[in-house]
Design a protein around this motif. Structure first.
Motif, short mmCIF file in Angstrom:
data_model
loop_
_atom_site.label_atom_id
_atom_site.label_comp_id
_atom_site.label_asym_id
_atom_site.label_seq_id
_atom_site.Cartn_x
_atom_site.Cartn_y
_atom_site.Cartn_z
N LEU A 36 0.85 -1.19 0.00
CA LEU A 36 0.00 0.00 0.00
C LEU A 36 0.89 1.24 0.00
O LEU A 36 1.96 1.24 0.60
N CYS B 135 -7.28 -0.96 -8.86
CA CYS B 135 -7.43 0.05 -7.79
C CYS B 135 -7.78 1.43 -8.37
O CYS B 135 -7.00 2.01 -9.12
N ILE C 79 -2.36 0.90 -4.33
CA ILE C 79 -1.59 -0.34 -4.15
C ILE C 79 -0.72 -0.55 -5.39
O ILE C 79 -1.20 -0.41 -6.52
S1 SF4 Z 1 -6.23 -0.85 -2.41
FE1 SF4 Z 1 -7.43 0.18 -3.97
S2 SF4 Z 1 -8.77 -1.40 -4.81
FE2 SF4 Z 1 -7.99 -2.16 -2.85
S3 SF4 Z 1 -9.56 -1.55 -1.36
FE3 SF4 Z 1 -8.00 0.04 -1.38
S4 SF4 Z 1 -8.79 1.55 -2.83
FE4 SF4 Z 1 -9.91 -0.35 -3.22
#
Ligand code: SF4
Ligand code: SF4
Length: 176
Positions: free
Chosen positions: A56, A121, A126
């Motif tokens: 992340l 995403c 990520i």
């Molecule tokens: S990393 Fe991106 S795709 Fe995954 S939950 Fe978070 S915002 Fe959504």
């Protein structure tokens, strides 16, 4: 069927020439340039765009970008991602809309570095980074939690600047 072996010649029975032949091969390699990599002390320099472990990332203002939409969890083929959304409490600093996850785990034993999570995403939260060698002493250790994932992911400047606008809107609403 019995296969008859050829008997050794007198020269072969001496063994010494064969031993000398082996030493010659060893010696010839002794003076050649070393090609063996001393892994793990030495590691490969992976090219740009290499798809290693997914982490992340935060934006340049130290904000967690993930908003718990769970798209990555949904598309992940080996079901390596587990997200706990924050519930009804929402982050007011982000325009009362964005939801930072309560917990975000990636089981690195399951992850196949496919990159679907990065592709899907919507928040650019990520990214697959350059780590290709992940080790641990237990299965639990290989499940990276939100804090670990954010630490490893670091900061990545985003092309999405919506949070600045939302934060400004939220401030304006509060002052009314
Ligand atoms: S990393 Fe991106 S795709 Fe995954 S939950 Fe978070 S915002 Fe959504
Ligand atoms: S890289 Fe692929 S397997 Fe790994 S967490 Fe992302 S979607 Fe799942």
């Amino acid at each position: 069927m019995i296969i008859k072996r050829n008997p050794l010649t007198w020269f072969e029975k001496l063994y010494i020439p064969t031993l000398i032949g082996g030493f010659k091969v060893t010696l010839s390699h002794f003076f050649k340039k070393k090609v063996t990599m001393q892994y793990p002390e030495e590691k490969w320099t992976v090219p740009e765009g290499y798809r290693g472990a997914p982490y992340l990332v935060k934006d340049e203002k130290d904000r967690t970008k993930c908003v718990s939409c769970q798209l990555c969890e949904f598309v992940c083929p080996p079901k390596a991602i587990k997200i706990t959304p924050p519930g009804p409490e929402v982050n007011k600093e982000r325009g009362n809309i964005e939801k930072e996850p309560e917990q975000f785990e990636i089981n690195m034993l399951r992850c196949i570095f496919c990159g679907y999570c990065q592709e899907v995403c919507p928040e650019e939260a990520i990214f697959l980074q350059k780590d290709y060698s992940l080790t641990g002493e237990s299965r639990e250790e290989m499940i990276y939690d939100k804090t670990t994932l954010l630490e490893l992911g670091g900061v990545k400047e985003s092309s999405i600047k919506k949070w600045d606008k939302k934060a400004a809107d939220a401030k304006a609403q509060q002052s009314h």
